[in-house]
Design a protein around this motif. Structure first.
Motif, PDB file in Angstrom:
ATOM      1  N   ARG A 196      -4.494   8.958  12.669  1.00  0.00           N
ATOM      2  CA  ARG A 196      -4.368   9.138  11.232  1.00  0.00           C
ATOM      3  C   ARG A 196      -5.372  10.168  10.720  1.00  0.00           C
ATOM      4  O   ARG A 196      -5.021  11.021   9.907  1.00  0.00           O
ATOM      5  CB  ARG A 196      -4.576   7.804  10.504  1.00  0.00           C
ATOM      6  N   GLU A 239       0.820  -1.224   0.000  1.00  0.00           N
ATOM      7  CA  GLU A 239       0.000   0.000   0.000  1.00  0.00           C
ATOM      8  C   GLU A 239       0.854   1.275   0.000  1.00  0.00           C
ATOM      9  O   GLU A 239       0.337   2.369  -0.171  1.00  0.00           O
ATOM     10  CB  GLU A 239      -0.926   0.043   1.219  1.00  0.00           C
ATOM     11  N   ARG A 273      -3.912  12.962   2.517  1.00  0.00           N
ATOM     12  CA  ARG A 273      -4.336  11.590   2.787  1.00  0.00           C
ATOM     13  C   ARG A 273      -3.150  10.626   2.684  1.00  0.00           C
ATOM     14  O   ARG A 273      -2.963   9.744   3.527  1.00  0.00           O
ATOM     15  CB  ARG A 273      -5.399  11.228   1.758  1.00  0.00           C
ATOM     16  N   SER A 274      -2.345  10.842   1.654  1.00  0.00           N
ATOM     17  CA  SER A 274      -1.235   9.942   1.393  1.00  0.00           C
ATOM     18  C   SER A 274      -0.143  10.062   2.464  1.00  0.00           C
ATOM     19  O   SER A 274       0.453   9.062   2.875  1.00  0.00           O
ATOM     20  CB  SER A 274      -0.682  10.222  -0.007  1.00  0.00           C
ATOM     21  N   ARG A 282      -1.440   8.308   5.577  1.00  0.00           N
ATOM     22  CA  ARG A 282      -1.378   6.855   5.421  1.00  0.00           C
ATOM     23  C   ARG A 282       0.065   6.332   5.454  1.00  0.00           C
ATOM     24  O   ARG A 282       0.302   5.187   5.810  1.00  0.00           O
ATOM     25  CB  ARG A 282      -2.023   6.443   4.094  1.00  0.00           C
ATOM     26  N   GLU A 313      -4.530  13.801   9.033  1.00  0.00           N
ATOM     27  CA  GLU A 313      -5.057  14.132   7.704  1.00  0.00           C
ATOM     28  C   GLU A 313      -5.854  15.440   7.748  1.00  0.00           C
ATOM     29  O   GLU A 313      -5.686  16.305   6.891  1.00  0.00           O
ATOM     30  CB  GLU A 313      -5.929  12.986   7.173  1.00  0.00           C
TER      31      GLU A 313
END
Lengths: 178, 178
Positions: free
Chosen positions: B74, A140, B170-171, B174, B78
């Motif tokens: 998380r 991912e 978001r990335s 993550r 974000e």
């Protein structure tokens, strides 16, 4: 060979005096050529200095990467970063000045991005893509975002006037490959 | 209240014309005060603009963080990044100019680091420290390095003239919390 002499003079002067204290005229004089010779080849001081630093660091960046890929990706990344940080101990102030110059001139920013930034991103994304293939990185994981975070980390430290040491290289590599 | 009027005038002019095209004199005129009034309070243009942006973004950064901490780390990260990126759509060019100014003036770089950079690092390291306590982050993770990589990622994007969008927020979140 004139171009190489000019690049060497530029790099030497910038290291001695700092980016802001070196003029195109001083570089021409040190290289023993006319100012017009420099302007025929480079648009402005930032372009010439970029070229001088780019040539120099391009060789060094290649030196850091082993041809064989038997090592763990974490070790390759750490070694690459240690090489980059060693280089920035000599030319970090020049890089800071070029990043600042890029903020004031969008044409130079494009050239800087194309000739300096993008090739260095490729070196890191290649390591990350190889790590993905080997299963050393979660499927991912996004190599582009990780590359942005890796380069970003040392730009941020550099631009805030903080040290780039082996500990940071090790800690970044461990954050990417836990 | 004079200081607030000056800050507002500075922020408005910088947004309209760009950092480089605004002088101390123009800010004084727009705020209806004498130039000396500005110099009594701020060392140089960069300090005044930093103050104007700092006051403005300080409020906004606080707005982004929920008072309760029930959300996953998380999601908190974000949401914080989305708020920062929204703000930088208005003031990103000013921040780029301040970062550039900091490279040319070590005194301003210290002020910039102390008043702008450090408080924002604390917001992120607080989220990461809380995540460590909750077990949402590996115990080997280093909050300082991760914070450097997070801030670095958007400085790097900003300084290279690339977009700061929700996808990046978001990335990054993550990547930190896989």
């Amino acid at each position: 060979m004139v171009a190489e002499a000019i690049r060497k003079a530029a790099l030497r002067l910038v290291r001695e005096r700092g980016y802001r204290n070196v003029s195109i005229g001083a570089i021409a004089q040190a290289a023993g050529v006319a100012r017009q010779t420099l302007y025929n080849r480079w648009h402005a001081k930032a372009d010439l200095i970029l070229d001088a630093v780019f040539e120099e660091t391009g060789r060094r960046a290649d030196d850091q990467l082993p041809l064989e890929t038997g090592d763990a990706s974490r070790d390759r990344l750490e070694r690459l970063l240690i090489g980059v940080f060693n280089h920035l101990r000599a030319d970090g102030d020049t890089l800071r000045a070029l990043i600042a110059a890029a903020q004031e001139d969008s044409e130079f920013r494009e050239a800087f991005r194309e000739r300096f930034v993008a090739p260095r991103e490729t070196i890191v994304t290649d390591i990350l893509a190889e790590a993905l293939r080997r299963g050393e990185l979660s499927r991912e994981a996004d190599p582009d975002t990780l590359s942005t975070m890796i380069h970003g980390a040392f730009w941020y430290r550099l631009l805030n006037g903080r040290e780039l040491d082996h500990e940071l290289a090790r800690s970044i590599a461990r954050s990417v490959f836990p």
